[in-house]
Design a protein around this motif. Structure first.
Motif, short mmCIF file in Angstrom:
data_model
loop_
_atom_site.label_atom_id
_atom_site.label_comp_id
_atom_site.label_asym_id
_atom_site.label_seq_id
_atom_site.Cartn_x
_atom_site.Cartn_y
_atom_site.Cartn_z
N ALA A 47 24.39 9.42 -19.08
CA ALA A 47 25.30 9.70 -20.19
C ALA A 47 26.71 10.03 -19.70
CB ALA A 47 24.75 10.84 -21.04
N PHE A 48 26.79 10.80 -18.63
CA PHE A 48 28.10 11.20 -18.11
C PHE A 48 28.91 9.98 -17.67
CE2 PHE A 48 30.86 12.60 -14.60
CZ PHE A 48 31.62 13.56 -15.26
N ARG A 49 28.28 9.07 -16.95
CA ARG A 49 28.97 7.86 -16.50
C ARG A 49 29.49 7.03 -17.68
NH1 ARG A 49 28.95 5.91 -11.47
NH2 ARG A 49 27.85 7.09 -9.87
N LEU A 50 28.66 6.92 -18.71
CA LEU A 50 29.05 6.13 -19.87
C LEU A 50 30.13 6.83 -20.70
CD1 LEU A 50 25.51 4.86 -20.84
CD2 LEU A 50 27.42 3.44 -20.05
N ALA A 51 30.02 8.14 -20.82
CA ALA A 51 31.04 8.89 -21.58
C ALA A 51 32.42 8.73 -20.95
CB ALA A 51 30.65 10.36 -21.67
N LYS A 52 32.46 8.65 -19.63
CA LYS A 52 33.74 8.46 -18.95
C LYS A 52 34.36 7.10 -19.27
CE LYS A 52 34.18 9.84 -14.68
NZ LYS A 52 33.89 10.02 -13.23
N LYS A 53 33.54 6.19 -19.78
CA LYS A 53 34.02 4.87 -20.17
C LYS A 53 34.25 4.78 -21.68
CE LYS A 53 31.84 2.46 -16.29
NZ LYS A 53 33.09 1.91 -15.71
N ASP A 54 34.42 5.94 -22.31
CA ASP A 54 34.71 6.01 -23.76
C ASP A 54 33.56 5.50 -24.61
OD1 ASP A 54 37.16 7.06 -23.03
OD2 ASP A 54 38.22 5.15 -23.27
N ILE A 55 32.35 5.85 -24.23
CA ILE A 55 31.14 5.52 -24.98
C ILE A 55 30.46 6.82 -25.38
CG2 ILE A 55 28.86 4.43 -24.85
CD1 ILE A 55 30.15 2.47 -22.78
N ARG A 56 30.01 6.89 -26.62
CA ARG A 56 29.24 8.04 -27.08
C ARG A 56 27.78 7.82 -26.72
NH1 ARG A 56 30.98 11.11 -30.79
NH2 ARG A 56 32.18 9.45 -31.80
N VAL A 57 27.14 8.85 -26.18
CA VAL A 57 25.72 8.74 -25.82
C VAL A 57 24.93 9.84 -26.52
CG1 VAL A 57 24.03 8.65 -23.95
CG2 VAL A 57 26.36 7.80 -23.56
N ILE A 58 23.85 9.44 -27.15
CA ILE A 58 22.91 10.37 -27.79
C ILE A 58 21.60 10.32 -27.00
CG2 ILE A 58 21.67 10.99 -29.89
CD1 ILE A 58 24.72 11.23 -30.15
N LEU A 59 21.18 11.48 -26.51
CA LEU A 59 19.92 11.59 -25.77
C LEU A 59 18.93 12.37 -26.63
CD1 LEU A 59 21.27 12.66 -22.24
CD2 LEU A 59 20.81 10.34 -23.05
N PRO A 60 18.04 11.68 -27.36
CA PRO A 60 17.08 12.39 -28.21
C PRO A 60 15.89 12.93 -27.40
CG PRO A 60 17.41 10.08 -28.89
CD PRO A 60 17.92 10.24 -27.51
N GLU A 61 15.23 13.92 -27.98
CA GLU A 61 14.00 14.46 -27.40
C GLU A 61 12.81 13.85 -28.15
OE1 GLU A 61 13.35 16.37 -24.46
OE2 GLU A 61 13.95 18.27 -25.36
N ALA A 62 11.94 13.18 -27.43
CA ALA A 62 10.76 12.59 -28.07
C ALA A 62 9.75 13.67 -28.43
CB ALA A 62 10.12 11.56 -27.14
N ILE A 63 8.96 13.40 -29.47
CA ILE A 63 7.91 14.33 -29.87
C ILE A 63 6.95 14.57 -28.70
CG2 ILE A 63 6.36 12.52 -30.76
CD1 ILE A 63 6.96 15.94 -32.41
N HIS A 64 6.43 15.81 -28.61
CA HIS A 64 5.52 16.24 -27.54
C HIS A 64 6.20 16.32 -26.18
CE1 HIS A 64 2.37 16.09 -30.46
NE2 HIS A 64 2.35 14.78 -30.54
N HIS A 65 7.54 16.38 -26.17
CA HIS A 65 8.29 16.51 -24.92
C HIS A 65 9.34 17.60 -25.09
CE1 HIS A 65 6.51 12.53 -24.33
NE2 HIS A 65 6.79 12.65 -23.04
N GLY A 66 9.69 18.22 -23.96
CA GLY A 66 10.76 19.20 -23.96
C GLY A 66 10.60 20.26 -25.02
N GLU A 67 11.64 20.49 -25.80
CA GLU A 67 11.57 21.54 -26.82
C GLU A 67 10.73 21.14 -28.02
OE1 GLU A 67 15.45 22.02 -29.16
OE2 GLU A 67 16.13 20.95 -27.35
N ARG A 68 10.24 19.89 -28.03
CA ARG A 68 9.33 19.46 -29.10
C ARG A 68 7.87 19.44 -28.61
NH1 ARG A 68 11.56 14.06 -31.87
NH2 ARG A 68 10.31 14.80 -33.64
N ASN A 69 7.65 20.03 -27.46
CA ASN A 69 6.29 20.11 -26.91
C ASN A 69 5.46 21.05 -27.78
OD1 ASN A 69 3.96 20.38 -25.42
ND2 ASN A 69 5.04 20.55 -23.45
N LEU A 70 4.37 20.53 -28.32
CA LEU A 70 3.52 21.31 -29.22
C LEU A 70 2.28 21.86 -28.51
CD1 LEU A 70 3.73 18.97 -32.35
CD2 LEU A 70 5.12 20.98 -31.80
N GLY A 71 2.33 21.86 -27.19
CA GLY A 71 1.25 22.47 -26.42
C GLY A 71 0.12 21.53 -26.01
N LEU A 72 0.36 20.22 -26.09
CA LEU A 72 -0.66 19.28 -25.65
C LEU A 72 -0.84 19.35 -24.14
CD1 LEU A 72 0.06 15.97 -27.63
CD2 LEU A 72 -1.43 17.87 -28.27
#
Length: 253
Positions: A47-72
């Motif tokens: 994302a950082f490399r692309l942002a430097k080229k004037d591109i917006r980057v959205i990094l979503p969190e998939a379900i059951h990962h990271g802060e969406r981890n439901l304890g599986l």
């Protein structure tokens, strides 16, 4: 200055990365999904490399990962692999709609990409959504049915498949409409970048390369269709691969 903001887009946690002066202005935009057992912050270097080229980057969190981890457990999450992919597919459209409502996408110039599971998801998104203008598939696979059946075989051999043959077949059939290798006409002439390691044992490169060669037959002179096969890499994108991908995105988004 590049800014990184934690946001919630229609209940989907995400990181929003762009240059500070463009935060509320329309920009070419990339929705970039992480891999299985990973998380949104693991792609900040992309994302950082692309942002430097004037591109917006959205990094979503998939379900059951990271802060969406439901304890599986890891075993439970493996069994949910395709439900995660399919939910993320729907959420890709949800995120796009919110970005459009906020007038953050410049002239509908929106790409979707991802690593591993995120790359697999990208292939399905290209099949499902004609509004995606281009795709980035890092260590992904467009042949959803083949990949799913190979997964099932491995789980069955390990005695870790808690489904009947009938249930398995129902699950696989749900994937075919998003199988880019079986719906190649949906790609059209959209830009598409593949990167893969030849020694990748997690997501072998064979199906994605076969798909690329098939498409290349009628897009011979199209420089927007790229496949980079690293002869010495496994299931990890090289620095050279990331650099090549960001240069390609800047050219075609």
């Amino acid at each position: 200055m590049v800014t990184i903001k934690e946001e919630v887009l229609s209940d989907i946690p995400a990181l929003h990365i762009c240059k500070a002066e463009y935060e509320q202005k329309p920009l070419p935009t990339l929705i970039f999904w992480h891999g299985f057992s990973s998380g949104k912050e693991h792609n900040l270097h992309v994302a950082f490399r692309l942002a430097k080229k004037d591109i917006r980057v959205i990094l979503p969190e998939a379900i059951h990962h990271g802060e969406r981890n439901l304890g599986l457990t890891e075993k439970q999450r493996i069994l949910e692999f395709w439900s995660i992919v399919l939910k993320s597919l729907k959420e890709t459209e949800t995120i796009r709609n919110e970005l459009e409502e906020k007038n953050l996408v410049q002239e509908e110039r929106l790409f979707v990409g991802g690593t591993s599971m995120g790359g697999i998801l990208t292939c399905g998104a290209l099949t499902a959504f004609p509004w995606i203008k281009g795709g980035i598939v890092l260590m992904g696979n467009p042949a959803w049915e083949v990949f799913a059946r190979n997964q099932i075989t491995r789980l069955d051999q390990q005695g870790a498949l808690p489904l009947s043959e009938e249930d398995v077949e129902k699950q696989v059939q749900k994937l075919i409409e998003f199988d880019l290798s079986q719906n190649e006409q949906t790609l059209g002439d959209r830009p598409l970048f593949f990167w893969h390691g030849r020694d990748d044992k997690e997501v072998p490169y064979d199906e994605s390369y076969a798909f690329y060669e098939k498409i290349k037959e009628y897009r011979k002179e199209d420089a927007s269709l790229v496949y980079q096969l690293d002869p010495s890499a496994g299931h990890k994108v090289s620095r050279d691969g990331i650099i090549a991908m960001t240069e390609w995105v800047a050219d075609y988004i």
